[in-house]
Design a protein around this motif. Structure first.
Motif, PDB file in Angstrom:
ATOM      1  N   GLU A  79       0.833  -1.205   0.000  1.00  0.00           N
ATOM      2  CA  GLU A  79       0.000   0.000   0.000  1.00  0.00           C
ATOM      3  C   GLU A  79       0.868   1.255   0.000  1.00  0.00           C
ATOM      4  OE1 GLU A  79      -3.488   2.461   0.374  1.00  0.00           O
ATOM      5  OE2 GLU A  79      -3.207   0.379  -0.263  1.00  0.00           O
ATOM      6  N   LEU A  80       1.884   1.257   0.841  1.00  0.00           N
ATOM      7  CA  LEU A  80       2.790   2.401   0.915  1.00  0.00           C
ATOM      8  C   LEU A  80       3.523   2.603  -0.407  1.00  0.00           C
ATOM      9  CD1 LEU A  80       4.112   4.634   2.606  1.00  0.00           C
ATOM     10  CD2 LEU A  80       5.799   2.944   3.374  1.00  0.00           C
ATOM     11  N   PHE A  81       3.964   1.501  -1.008  1.00  0.00           N
ATOM     12  CA  PHE A  81       4.678   1.584  -2.285  1.00  0.00           C
ATOM     13  C   PHE A  81       3.775   2.183  -3.371  1.00  0.00           C
ATOM     14  CE2 PHE A  81       5.491  -0.497  -6.408  1.00  0.00           C
ATOM     15  CZ  PHE A  81       6.748   0.037  -6.676  1.00  0.00           C
ATOM     16  N   LEU A  82       2.506   1.723  -3.436  1.00  0.00           N
ATOM     17  CA  LEU A  82       1.589   2.235  -4.451  1.00  0.00           C
ATOM     18  C   LEU A  82       1.330   3.728  -4.266  1.00  0.00           C
ATOM     19  CD1 LEU A  82      -0.973  -0.726  -4.570  1.00  0.00           C
ATOM     20  CD2 LEU A  82       0.663  -0.093  -6.355  1.00  0.00           C
ATOM     21  N   ARG A  83       1.262   4.162  -3.018  1.00  0.00           N
ATOM     22  CA  ARG A  83       1.067   5.591  -2.762  1.00  0.00           C
ATOM     23  C   ARG A  83       2.298   6.397  -3.163  1.00  0.00           C
ATOM     24  NH1 ARG A  83      -3.249   7.052   0.808  1.00  0.00           N
ATOM     25  NH2 ARG A  83      -4.511   5.215   1.350  1.00  0.00           N
ATOM     26  N   LEU A  84       3.480   5.842  -2.862  1.00  0.00           N
ATOM     27  CA  LEU A  84       4.718   6.560  -3.172  1.00  0.00           C
ATOM     28  C   LEU A  84       4.908   6.744  -4.668  1.00  0.00           C
ATOM     29  CD1 LEU A  84       7.184   5.001  -0.557  1.00  0.00           C
ATOM     30  CD2 LEU A  84       6.309   7.348  -0.597  1.00  0.00           C
ATOM     31  N   ILE A  85       4.487   5.771  -5.455  1.00  0.00           N
ATOM     32  CA  ILE A  85       4.665   5.884  -6.911  1.00  0.00           C
ATOM     33  C   ILE A  85       3.495   6.626  -7.568  1.00  0.00           C
ATOM     34  CG2 ILE A  85       6.075   3.800  -7.006  1.00  0.00           C
ATOM     35  CD1 ILE A  85       3.645   2.348  -8.235  1.00  0.00           C
ATOM     36  N   GLY A  86       2.536   7.064  -6.741  1.00  0.00           N
ATOM     37  CA  GLY A  86       1.431   7.853  -7.274  1.00  0.00           C
ATOM     38  C   GLY A  86       0.344   7.050  -7.932  1.00  0.00           C
ATOM     39  N   PHE A  87       0.243   5.765  -7.631  1.00  0.00           N
ATOM     40  CA  PHE A  87      -0.803   4.943  -8.245  1.00  0.00           C
ATOM     41  C   PHE A  87      -2.138   5.217  -7.553  1.00  0.00           C
ATOM     42  CE2 PHE A  87      -3.570   1.266  -8.383  1.00  0.00           C
ATOM     43  CZ  PHE A  87      -3.569   0.961  -9.739  1.00  0.00           C
ATOM     44  N   GLY A  88      -3.215   5.161  -8.330  1.00  0.00           N
ATOM     45  CA  GLY A  88      -4.551   5.236  -7.754  1.00  0.00           C
ATOM     46  C   GLY A  88      -5.052   6.658  -7.625  1.00  0.00           C
ATOM     47  N   PHE A  89      -6.128   6.815  -6.869  1.00  0.00           N
ATOM     48  CA  PHE A  89      -6.807   8.102  -6.770  1.00  0.00           C
ATOM     49  C   PHE A  89      -7.219   8.367  -5.332  1.00  0.00           C
ATOM     50  CE2 PHE A  89      -9.938   4.814  -7.706  1.00  0.00           C
ATOM     51  CZ  PHE A  89     -10.921   5.043  -6.750  1.00  0.00           C
ATOM     52  N   ASP A  90      -7.417   9.632  -5.050  1.00  0.00           N
ATOM     53  CA  ASP A  90      -7.912  10.051  -3.747  1.00  0.00           C
ATOM     54  C   ASP A  90      -9.416   9.783  -3.707  1.00  0.00           C
ATOM     55  OD1 ASP A  90      -8.744  11.320  -1.455  1.00  0.00           O
ATOM     56  OD2 ASP A  90      -7.982  13.294  -1.989  1.00  0.00           O
ATOM     57  N   PRO A  91      -9.902   8.966  -2.770  1.00  0.00           N
ATOM     58  CA  PRO A  91     -11.320   8.596  -2.780  1.00  0.00           C
ATOM     59  C   PRO A  91     -12.243   9.603  -2.108  1.00  0.00           C
ATOM     60  CG  PRO A  91     -10.213   7.427  -1.026  1.00  0.00           C
ATOM     61  CD  PRO A  91      -9.156   8.229  -1.733  1.00  0.00           C
ATOM     62  N   HIS A  92     -11.710  10.662  -1.517  1.00  0.00           N
ATOM     63  CA  HIS A  92     -12.536  11.600  -0.767  1.00  0.00           C
ATOM     64  C   HIS A  92     -13.310  12.533  -1.699  1.00  0.00           C
ATOM     65  CE1 HIS A  92      -9.377  10.411   2.142  1.00  0.00           C
ATOM     66  NE2 HIS A  92     -10.397  10.441   2.988  1.00  0.00           N
ATOM     67  N   PHE A  93     -14.403  13.073  -1.197  1.00  0.00           N
ATOM     68  CA  PHE A  93     -15.183  14.029  -1.975  1.00  0.00           C
ATOM     69  C   PHE A  93     -14.507  15.388  -1.999  1.00  0.00           C
ATOM     70  CE2 PHE A  93     -18.441  17.357  -2.351  1.00  0.00           C
ATOM     71  CZ  PHE A  93     -18.991  17.005  -3.574  1.00  0.00           C
ATOM     72  N   PHE A  94     -13.914  15.795  -0.881  1.00  0.00           N
ATOM     73  CA  PHE A  94     -13.255  17.098  -0.796  1.00  0.00           C
ATOM     74  C   PHE A  94     -11.745  16.953  -0.899  1.00  0.00           C
ATOM     75  CE2 PHE A  94     -17.178  18.111   1.658  1.00  0.00           C
ATOM     76  CZ  PHE A  94     -17.619  19.187   0.902  1.00  0.00           C
ATOM     77  N   LYS A  95     -11.123  18.000  -1.421  1.00  0.00           N
ATOM     78  CA  LYS A  95      -9.672  18.136  -1.349  1.00  0.00           C
ATOM     79  C   LYS A  95      -9.367  19.583  -0.968  1.00  0.00           C
ATOM     80  CE  LYS A  95      -9.065  19.086  -6.297  1.00  0.00           C
ATOM     81  NZ  LYS A  95      -8.420  18.655  -7.561  1.00  0.00           N
ATOM     82  N   THR A  96      -8.208  19.814  -0.404  1.00  0.00           N
ATOM     83  CA  THR A  96      -7.856  21.162   0.038  1.00  0.00           C
ATOM     84  C   THR A  96      -7.356  22.002  -1.132  1.00  0.00           C
ATOM     85  OG1 THR A  96      -5.631  20.432   0.626  1.00  0.00           O
ATOM     86  CG2 THR A  96      -7.300  20.401   2.376  1.00  0.00           C
ATOM     87  N   ALA A  97      -7.578  23.303  -1.038  1.00  0.00           N
ATOM     88  CA  ALA A  97      -7.121  24.237  -2.072  1.00  0.00           C
ATOM     89  C   ALA A  97      -6.976  25.604  -1.430  1.00  0.00           C
ATOM     90  CB  ALA A  97      -8.118  24.287  -3.225  1.00  0.00           C
ATOM     91  N   LYS A  98      -6.260  26.469  -2.118  1.00  0.00           N
ATOM     92  CA  LYS A  98      -6.125  27.858  -1.690  1.00  0.00           C
ATOM     93  C   LYS A  98      -6.597  28.735  -2.838  1.00  0.00           C
ATOM     94  CE  LYS A  98      -2.734  28.914   1.086  1.00  0.00           C
ATOM     95  NZ  LYS A  98      -3.403  29.422   2.322  1.00  0.00           N
ATOM     96  N   ILE A  99      -7.645  29.516  -2.582  1.00  0.00           N
ATOM     97  CA  ILE A  99      -8.245  30.368  -3.607  1.00  0.00           C
ATOM     98  C   ILE A  99      -8.239  31.801  -3.101  1.00  0.00           C
ATOM     99  CG2 ILE A  99     -10.301  30.841  -4.980  1.00  0.00           C
ATOM    100  CD1 ILE A  99     -11.062  27.910  -4.693  1.00  0.00           C
TER     101      ILE A  99
END
Length: 764
Positions: free
Chosen positions: A55-75
């Protein structure tokens, strides 16, 4: 030898020596429980460590997607939460995943602000144009009725989702300081993810299995396993790109199918959890029933009586034919009798129920008509509408949890009561469930009345005397005839596709919609344009940071072909919601029309960065590169667009032209022929191929293609002039002159036609 002396009293015995060492430690005896614990640890810990490492390896290589509805941003220097484009990947196949509409939630709620979350599907969102959805009307109503309070109406609706997706959205919103939740969902339970008639995966699995799958997909490892499974079991090619409701044509589900009951149970459980989550967060909750078009939307699918005996089926079909003939002749009493008998033989025949209801309405029996219209929805084998079972579950949940923090808004009854004959129909709906401006205002007004009840007495004391009228709301929203025409034209394109074209009375409804568009177009006068412009500017002066108003004004300016001011509005939208691809896409298209190709390309590349697999972005980039003469780069973009949307003819149409310019003529012809097979009713590929063949000197072939294009589009001046030029080249001067005469009748001042006329005169 003498025996050794005995030890003195109190002296310790000498230690017993072990042959292998000076002394031995006492052995430890493990209890049976500890032994089992060690065995279990030995069995499970290594695999868990391995899975964690993977799981850690897949995250480190950027595989997959963020499953959450919200993500942080600065506007604008402010910390915010925005909707995550990848949220839908948990619920839909990759190529069919729905993208949330723009949502911006300030991380820190302003003091005294009232934050309202709306949960639901496309109808709650305001599709086909969310800028004029019920949530926008609600915000305008509340802001004017309670001017001392700042309202933040945050609409989390997404097209095609259902309660399985709404539950995790609600769970995230529970941490974002909502004061009030408004729930309007139920249309997509049967056709959305995990529904009985879905095309997005398993149909109506048990709830525990759904929850397990969704939980697994929160992990990158789970996403990898799902991707591997989909690769091993390739999906049906027809589902490779989005085709709206047409995709469900082969997914009919009988009213008696047991999977329907499982869907109802799953909906009930999800709804209960959503309500409990909202109440536990400290929010007040308005639970709304779902209004649908009953009287002006026939069933999309109906039982044909296959389960009947041969004799019963013959009687059923005979009665339906007789009822149809009587209704056509205006004999509604006889038609009612025939359809009544038909529904007694086959109660699950949705079309017969609908026709019976129509006859009852014609005979002014609105009460019985309403019951049979509901029965037609309940038995529709393509169930795109919330039926009486769904609304029954909503009403029961509202009764059980009713109190100071939760109220039930029966929107279905409210809209029916406000409709002619007491049955909801075209007064409020574009088609089956999506509300027109009148419907969105009526729904928002019903919600607003319940919202007010949940406010504190202190807040209510400062209220204005009455709610705004619909016209006043639309002034604040920037809704004019230009927007109405645009929306109706989009709806018209939709309802000319399956399953709408299979509905009874479809041709008549198309004629009514075309007449509405024609009537509205007659109102698009210069005087009306001046009034509309002032409407947008006045609304923008009141709310200059409202990105929806800038979008609405841009749409008007585009309709007026005022490209430079339109790009100014689109740039402002990009500033206000910089994390969404569509504002940059729209800006790129406007810049292209304004002739600013370099800027257009930059905007579209930004859109591509935000949404890499959006085919329309690649298509526009290909068109711009072609206009700049970068033919090979144009080819690459267009080939990518074609790969991402293989059933969209536009990419192939432009690709054929680009391949011709690259002197890859055989490929160009093959490409255009493929477009013709894909879209046999389209004239453009024939016109383009004809133009290319004419340039190559293949005049006979060019004439054939021009003639086919003209058959498909007989009033097109460009085709007539192209055909005329080719016929002239073939020495068929009389036929060429005929095409010219017809072109001049259509456009007497067309410069190309006048030039062609001078050329012909010179040849005489």
């Amino acid at each position: 030898m003498k025996r050794a002396r005995s030890r003195k009293r109190g002296q310790s015995p000498s230690p017993v020596r072990h042959p292998s060492g000076p002394s031995a430690l006492p052995s430890t005896v493990l209890s049976p429980g500890r032994k089992w614990l060690l065995r279990l640890l030995a069995v499970f810990v290594p695999p868990l460590l391995l899975l964690g490492a993977l799981e850690l390896f897949l995250r480190l290589i950027g595989f997959g997607f963020d499953p959450h509805f919200f993500k942080t941003a600065k506007i604008g220097g402010q910390d915010c939460y925005v909707a995550n484009d990848d949220f839908g990947l948990r619920f839909f196949p990759h190529n069919l995943a729905r993208i949330p509409a723009p949502v911006v939630v300030p991380a820190k709620k302003a003091p005294g602000a009232c934050r309202i979350f709306i949960f639901g599907e496309s109808a709650a969102l305001g599709d086909p144009r969310p800028n004029y959805g019920a949530g926008c009307y609600l915000e305008a109503l509340l802001a004017e009725r309670f001017p001392q309070t700042k309202f933040e109406v945050i609409n989390t609706g997404i097209t095609a989702i259902n309660s399985h997706a709404i539950l995790p959205i609600a769970q995230e919103c529970a941490t974002h300081q909502g004061d009030l939740w408004l729930i309007y969902m139920g249309n997509n339970e049967m056709v959305g993810p995990f529904g009985a008639a879905t095309v997005f995966g398993a149909r109506a699995p048990p709830l525990w299995l759904i929850r397990a799958q969704l939980l697994l997909q929160r992990l990158r490892l789970g996403q990898w396993l799902l991707a591997l499974s989909q690769k091993l079991h390739k999906s049906n090619p027809t589902s490779e790109s989005w085709h709206g409701m047409e995709m469900f044509a082969q997914s009919q589900v009988s009213p008696a199918d047991p999977r329907r009951q499982r869907v109802y149970r799953n909906f009930q459980r999800n709804l209960e959890e959503i309500l409990k989550t909202g109440l536990a967060s400290g929010a007040k909750v308005i639970l709304s029933t779902v209004a649908v078009n009953l009287k002006d939307c026939p069933p999309f699918g109906t039982s044909s009586g296959d389960e009947l005996t041969a004799a019963s089926r013959a009687s059923f079909e005979k009665l339906c034919r007789a009822g149809d003939a009587a209704e056509t002749q205006g004999n509604f009493a006889d038609a009612r009798s025939d359809f009544q008998q038909a529904t007694e033989i086959c109660p699950e025949a949705a079309e017969a129920q609908y026709r019976l209801a129509t006859c009852q309405l014609r005979l002014t029996n609105a009460t019985m008509a309403g019951l049979h219209f509901l029965q037609a929805v309940d038995t529709d084998t393509l169930p795109f509408r919330a039926d009486s079972h769904i609304n029954g579950i909503i009403r029961e949940a509202g009764r059980q949890l009713a109190g100071e923090s939760l109220v039930l808004c029966d929107a279905a009854k409210a809209l029916s009561a406000s409709s002619s004959n007491g049955v909801s129909g075209d007064e409020f709906f574009y088609e089956h469930v999506h509300l027109n401006p009148e419907g969105n205002y009526a729904l928002a007004l019903a919600w607003a009345g319940h919202v007010e009840k949940l406010f504190s007495p202190a807040l209510r004391r400062g209220a204005q005397l009455s709610w705004l009228g619909q016209d006043e709301c639309e002034q604040l929203l920037g809704l004019t005839e230009w927007n109405r025409v645009s929306i109706l034209e989009e709806v018209l394109r939709r309802v000319q596709q399956p399953p709408f074209i299979g509905q009874s009375g479809h041709a008549q409804r198309l004629a009514v919609m075309r007449n509405k568009i024609a009537e509205l177009r007659q109102k698009l006068t210069p005087e009306a344009a001046a009034r509309a412009r002032e409407t947008y500017l006045r609304a923008l002066r009141r709310a200059p940071e409202n990105f929806r108003l800038h979008e609405n004004y841009a749409e008007f300016l585009e309709a007026m072909h005022e490209w430079n001011p339109a790009t100014t509005e689109r740039k402002k939208v990009c500033e206000l919601i910089p994390d969404y691809y569509f504002p940059y896409y729209a800006l790129g298209v406007d810049l292209k029309e304004a002739g600013a190709l370099a800027e257009a390309r930059d905007a579209l590349q930004k859109a591509q960065t935000l949404r890499p697999e959006q085919p329309q972005v690649r298509l526009e980039l290909g068109i711009i590169c072609a206009r700049q003469g970068a033919w090979d780069l144009a080819r690459q973009y267009l080939e990518e667009a074609r790969r991402l949307a293989p059933e969209d003819p536009q990419a192939g149409l432009y690709l054929g032209e680009v391949l011709w310019r690259l002197d890859r003529r055989r490929e160009a012809v093959d490409c255009l022929r493929a477009v013709m097979r894909l879209a046999p009713a389209e004239w453009q590929p024939h016109y383009r191929l004809a133009s290319d063949l004419a340039q190559q000197g293949s005049l006979s072939e060019a004439a054939s293609e021009y003639q086919e294009a003209l058959r498909l589009n007989p009033a097109n001046v460009k085709i007539k002039l192209g055909l005329g030029a080719v016929l002239l080249g073939l020495g068929r001067q009389t036929e060429a002159l005929q095409q010219l005469d017809e072109a001049l009748k259509l456009e007497p001042n067309n410069p190309a036609a006048l030039e062609f006329q001078r050329k012909l005169r010179g040849l005489r």
